[in-house]
Design an enzyme around this catalytic site. Structure first.
Site, mmCIF file in Angstrom:
data_model
loop_
_atom_site.group_PDB
_atom_site.id
_atom_site.type_symbol
_atom_site.label_atom_id
_atom_site.label_comp_id
_atom_site.label_asym_id
_atom_site.label_seq_id
_atom_site.Cartn_x
_atom_site.Cartn_y
_atom_site.Cartn_z
ATOM 1 N NE ARG A 89 -2.611 -1.762 3.262
ATOM 2 C CZ ARG A 89 -3.222 -1.887 4.430
ATOM 3 N NH1 ARG A 89 -4.330 -1.219 4.662
ATOM 4 N NH2 ARG A 89 -2.749 -2.681 5.366
ATOM 5 C CD GLN A 90 5.603 3.813 2.738
ATOM 6 O OE1 GLN A 90 5.731 2.890 3.516
ATOM 7 N NE2 GLN A 90 6.216 4.970 2.905
ATOM 8 C CE LYS A 184 -14.041 9.563 4.690
ATOM 9 N NZ LYS A 184 -12.609 9.499 5.104
ATOM 10 N NE ARG A 186 -12.730 17.637 7.114
ATOM 11 C CZ ARG A 186 -12.331 16.800 8.073
ATOM 12 N NH1 ARG A 186 -12.534 17.138 9.360
ATOM 13 N NH2 ARG A 186 -11.753 15.667 7.779
#
Length: 282
Positions: A89-90, A184, A186
């Site tokens: 994942r990196q 999402k 915020r």
């Protein structure tokens, strides 16, 4: 010949059955000082397929040893299948001085193989990190198989827009269903609201899809939101069921009906095998 890492024994056996290839006997051990030791007693084949998930550093070392053991025995062609690639994942350095871990692992694996197959890597660009031909296998469609056949007006939802392709694949394999993803909003520095972008879920069965569930925090929050919105049943599916620590408890407490994963990581929820998808790519 199919050669299995210790973390992929069920998948390797299934792949051998699907392809009709022999399944090699492999011995896994440790020296008294803790170092790993593997052995393939009868590597009687010119070609070998090593199937080895690498969810830990030990599993990475074991894979390198298996590759080297096969080369030492005279195997001329090795294909390495990474059902789950740890450190994958990196794929970039986030801060100065950090490694690109996916590249480091890919380069090490490349030294002992002629070809690499990865299954639904979190970062698709990881295939570019290998020094040998490498490609990704999309096994997400297999997640439709364990789902109930009587889903009510189902909607397949990913936790974000970046993973919506998995929702699309599972919906297509299931044969029907709408597709959406969580968005999402915020409201403040500490308050973030998540909800499906478009789909109305009240009274409908919802299938949450993702490539990997690690700690279960994001998925359990999503399940909770769907319950509040009146979803009938909520099923959680993922290709890689890492399910670290108390992930299953989080999901269960949130109200999930069932959790389905594949055998890229062999867990209690591994309800379906990715072997057919891998076999097609070999």
């Amino acid at each position: 010949m199919i050669v299995s890492g210790s973390q992929s024994q069920v998948l390797a056996a299934e792949l051998a059955a699907v392809t009709g290839q022999s399944l090699a006997r492999v011995e896994y051990d440790r020296f008294p000082d803790g170092e790993l030791h593997v052995r393939v007693p009868d590597p009687a084949a010119e070609r070998a397929v090593v199937v080895a998930a690498t969810p830990s550093s030990d599993a990475h070392v074991e894979l390198l040893q298996l590759q080297d053991a096969l080369r030492e025995a005279g195997v001329s062609e090795i294909t390495t299948v990474l059902p789950y690639m740890g450190y994958g994942r990196q794929d970039r350095a986030f801060e100065t001085g950090e490694p690109v871990s996916a590249r480091a692992m890919a380069r090490a694996i490349s030294t002992g193989t002629d070809r690499v197959l990865t299954v639904n890597p979190h970062e698709p660009a990881v295939a570019d990190c290998f020094d040998v031909p490498a490609e990704s296998v999309d096994a997400a469609g297999r997640l439709a198989e364990p789902l109930p056949g009587d889903l009510t007006d189902p909607v397949f939802i990913s936790p974000d827009e970046g993973a919506v392709d998995i929702a699309e694949t599972v919906s297509e394999a299931y044969g029907r269903g709408a597709i959406d993803f969580f968005e999402k909003t915020r409201h403040s520095s500490t308050e973030v609201e998540i909800e499906p972008r478009d789909a109305v879920v009240e009274g409908r069965d919802v299938v949450l899809t993702d490539d990997i569930i690690a700690t279960g925090s994001t998925m359990s929050e999503s399940v909770g939101v769907l319950q509040k919105l009146g979803a009938a049943r909520v099923f959680v599916t993922c290709v890689h069921p890492m399910l670290a620590r108390n992930a299953v408890l989080k999901l269960s407490a949130a109200g999930v009906d069932s959790i389905f994963g594949t055998d890229t990581l062999e867990r209690a929820v591994s309800e379906v095998s990715v072997a057919p998808a891998i076999a097609d790519a070999l």
